[in-house]
Design a protein around this motif. Sequence first.
Motif, PDB file in Angstrom:
ATOM      1  N   SER A   1       0.830  -1.210   0.000  1.00 38.48           N
ATOM      2  CA  SER A   1       0.000   0.000   0.000  1.00 38.48           C
ATOM      3  C   SER A   1       0.857   1.250   0.000  1.00 38.48           C
ATOM      4  CB  SER A   1      -0.907   0.024   1.234  1.00 38.48           C
ATOM      5  OG  SER A   1      -0.129   0.158   2.421  1.00 38.48           O
TER       6      SER A   1
ATOM      7  N   SER B   1      -3.106   1.050 -17.600  1.00 37.82           N
ATOM      8  CA  SER B   1      -4.148   1.899 -18.168  1.00 37.82           C
ATOM      9  C   SER B   1      -3.702   2.335 -19.558  1.00 37.82           C
ATOM     10  CB  SER B   1      -4.392   3.121 -17.280  1.00 37.82           C
ATOM     11  OG  SER B   1      -5.371   3.965 -17.832  1.00 37.82           O
TER      12      SER B   1
ATOM     13  N   ALA C   1       0.005   0.839  -9.010  1.00 34.48           N
ATOM     14  CA  ALA C   1      -1.202   1.662  -9.092  1.00 34.48           C
ATOM     15  C   ALA C   1      -2.416   0.748  -9.247  1.00 34.48           C
ATOM     16  CB  ALA C   1      -1.099   2.619 -10.277  1.00 34.48           C
ATOM     17  N   ASP C   2      -3.579   1.308  -9.008  1.00 33.53           N
ATOM     18  CA  ASP C   2      -4.832   0.575  -9.199  1.00 33.53           C
ATOM     19  C   ASP C   2      -5.713   1.368 -10.161  1.00 33.53           C
ATOM     20  OD1 ASP C   2      -6.936  -1.160  -9.004  1.00 33.53           O
ATOM     21  OD2 ASP C   2      -7.600  -0.451  -7.020  1.00 33.53           O
ATOM     22  N   PRO C   3      -5.861   0.940 -11.429  1.00 30.95           N
ATOM     23  CA  PRO C   3      -5.330  -0.308 -11.988  1.00 30.95           C
ATOM     24  C   PRO C   3      -3.846  -0.197 -12.313  1.00 30.95           C
ATOM     25  CG  PRO C   3      -6.452   0.915 -13.690  1.00 30.95           C
ATOM     26  CD  PRO C   3      -6.659   1.688 -12.416  1.00 30.95           C
ATOM     27  N   LEU C   4      -3.204  -1.353 -12.408  1.00 32.10           N
ATOM     28  CA  LEU C   4      -1.776  -1.375 -12.727  1.00 32.10           C
ATOM     29  C   LEU C   4      -1.524  -0.871 -14.141  1.00 32.10           C
ATOM     30  CD1 LEU C   4       1.177  -2.221 -12.138  1.00 32.10           C
ATOM     31  CD2 LEU C   4       0.563  -4.511 -12.965  1.00 32.10           C
TER      32      LEU C   4
END
Length: 291
Positions: A173, A209, A204-207
């Motif tokens: 995190s 893009s 990152a979320d999403p990993l």
Amino acid sequence: MATISFTKGQGTGNDFVIFSDPDGEVELSPEQIAAICDRHFGVGADGMLRAVRSRSIDAGAAALAEDPDAEWFMDYRNADGSIAEMCGNGIRVFSKYLIETGLADLEPGDTLPIGTRSGVRDVQRSTNGFSADMGRWRLDGGEPLVRAKELPVARPGLGINVGNPHVVVALASDEELDAADLSYIPVVDPEPADGVNVEFMVAADPLVSDGVGHIRMRVHERGSGETLSCGTGAVATALAARYWAGAGAPNQWRVDVPGGRVGVRMFAAEDGEHVSLSGPAELVFEGVLEV
């Protein structure tokens, strides 16, 4: 007492003292370099870049053998005066310095070869500054355990060499990443004989893009401590993220560091896969040192 005209430069907050010594006449001791890079009693920098002609330094012979057009050699020292093989942010700042001082030309679409202790690196202009072909990389692999202050348990890392050695650690995190106290040297077990740069990353979320991977990292550089950015560290971290993501992972990555953002791209070359690093470079001010 000698005087040196220097320039201060930075790339995503990774800052350097740069000076020109074409004929290799200035030899500074590690203690002198450390004093210049000291942020309280000196100019202050993460490292020092000496612009010396490849023919004028012993380490430049290999560069000229690899590429006779590599006129300039980036003699890079860490903030403690120790020698480092390569610096991804530094080579962009170094190129900016050569161009701005008239020591080299680099027209759009052309390539500027720079000698380093890890081989010749080709630099081009990019939309956000400069892009450097960092050459082939190597997966050292293993799972060395890494301990950092304020992280409660040891974490496994991944060894990656991009001309200099790195161990990349994935965290769960942003809170964990922010909590790590990198003013202390992370403990790597087994301990590398020549030291190692240690990166901590969060996906990152999403990993991914629009076909581009996105990660965030912090780094402790051997010989310099925590820095706002590490170019080779960003490259190693993107490579580690792609490795962990597995099949279908992208070859283009955005890497956010405390000092800004850099781009990493993996691409095929005749001698194997290469990886490039792109990002800004800025010359901040000039001065004169007495040493």
